[in-house]
Design an enzyme around this catalytic site. Structure first.
Site, mmCIF file in Angstrom:
data_model
loop_
_atom_site.group_PDB
_atom_site.id
_atom_site.type_symbol
_atom_site.label_atom_id
_atom_site.label_comp_id
_atom_site.label_asym_id
_atom_site.label_seq_id
_atom_site.Cartn_x
_atom_site.Cartn_y
_atom_site.Cartn_z
ATOM 1 N N HIS A 166 0.840 -1.071 0.074
ATOM 2 C CA HIS A 166 0.098 0.119 0.180
ATOM 3 C C HIS A 166 0.743 1.247 0.077
ATOM 4 O O HIS A 166 2.205 1.287 0.054
ATOM 5 C CB HIS A 166 -0.952 0.027 1.165
ATOM 6 C CG HIS A 166 -0.213 0.007 2.532
ATOM 7 N ND1 HIS A 166 0.322 1.215 3.014
ATOM 8 C CD2 HIS A 166 0.182 -1.146 3.352
ATOM 9 C CE1 HIS A 166 0.878 0.933 4.383
ATOM 10 N NE2 HIS A 166 0.724 -0.551 4.567
ATOM 11 N N CYS A 182 3.106 -5.114 6.654
ATOM 12 C CA CYS A 182 2.813 -4.789 5.311
ATOM 13 C C CYS A 182 3.951 -4.018 4.924
ATOM 14 O O CYS A 182 5.019 -3.802 5.502
ATOM 15 C CB CYS A 182 1.536 -3.825 5.299
ATOM 16 S SG CYS A 182 0.226 -4.342 6.102
#
Length: 206
Positions: A166, A182
């Site tokens: 992301h 992440c």
């Protein structure tokens, strides 16, 4: 200190609270693997570690043939060691190399193969139930587009629950161990990668 209402929660307080949360979750990477109603959530990015003086991305050359039998429909290698993401399209006519953030500790780092299962514009962020239990002042949800949202403008959802590739509005994170699992990119880079990456893309974290 009394409980702060969600609308008054500042970015500094919100992200500072994440630092203490990271210490609690470091011993349990299972947060990223838990199942249930939080399928569209992700673990919050932690505050920048004061032990890391500057952003570092030490790129190294990687050959897709060492990790994939083909690059169809596309292929991504997230290199934790060099804090970089490599992308190839199906026929290798497009190759991209981006600096990234990486997990803040080995306990929060997962390696192996997965796939891109969903592409989300303006992704919503939700803390896990255990995060809210430890930090009841946190909002239950941060909508996409909110400057407090840790996911930036785009997210590639992976077949590992809670794991994402992301963007981030906090550019200090890139090139650092600063996440709870992440992989984060500069917003301009996730914008390009998002457009290049089809659902079903092969992903390996090494």
């Amino acid at each position: 200190m009394g409980k702060l209402p969600a609308p008054a929660l500042s970015r500094r307080l919100f992200m500072a609270s994440a630092a203490s949360a990271a210490a609690s979750v470091a011993g349990s990477a299972a947060l990223a693997q838990s199942t249930g109603a939080m399928a569209n959530s992700t673990v919050i990015e932690g505050e920048i570690s004061t032990s890391v003086a500057r952003n570092v991305s030490s790129f190294r050359t990687l050959n897709w043939q060492d990790y994939f039998s083909s690059t169809a429909p596309a292929a991504i290698i997230c290199d934790i060691r060099s804090r970089a993401l490599h992308f190839w399209n199906a026929d290798q006519s497009i190759y991209r190399l981006y600096p990234t953030s990486v997990p803040v500790s080995e306990e929060l780092t997962r390696r192996g193969t997965c796939t891109v299962t969903q592409k989300v514009t303006s992704p919503t962020w939700r803390p896990t139930p255990s995060m809210l239990e430890r930090n009841p002042e946190w909002p239950a949800v941060v909508e996409g587009g909110d400057p407090l949202n840790p996911l930036g403008p785009y997210a590639l959802y992976l077949s590992w629950q809670y794991y994402r590739i992301h963007g981030t509005h906090d550019t200090r994170k890139i090139g650092r161990p600063s996440s709870n699992g992440c992989i984060g990119l500069y917003n301009e880079h996730i914008t390009e990668l998002f457009n290049l990456t089809p659902v079903g893309t092969q992903v390996i974290l090494i």
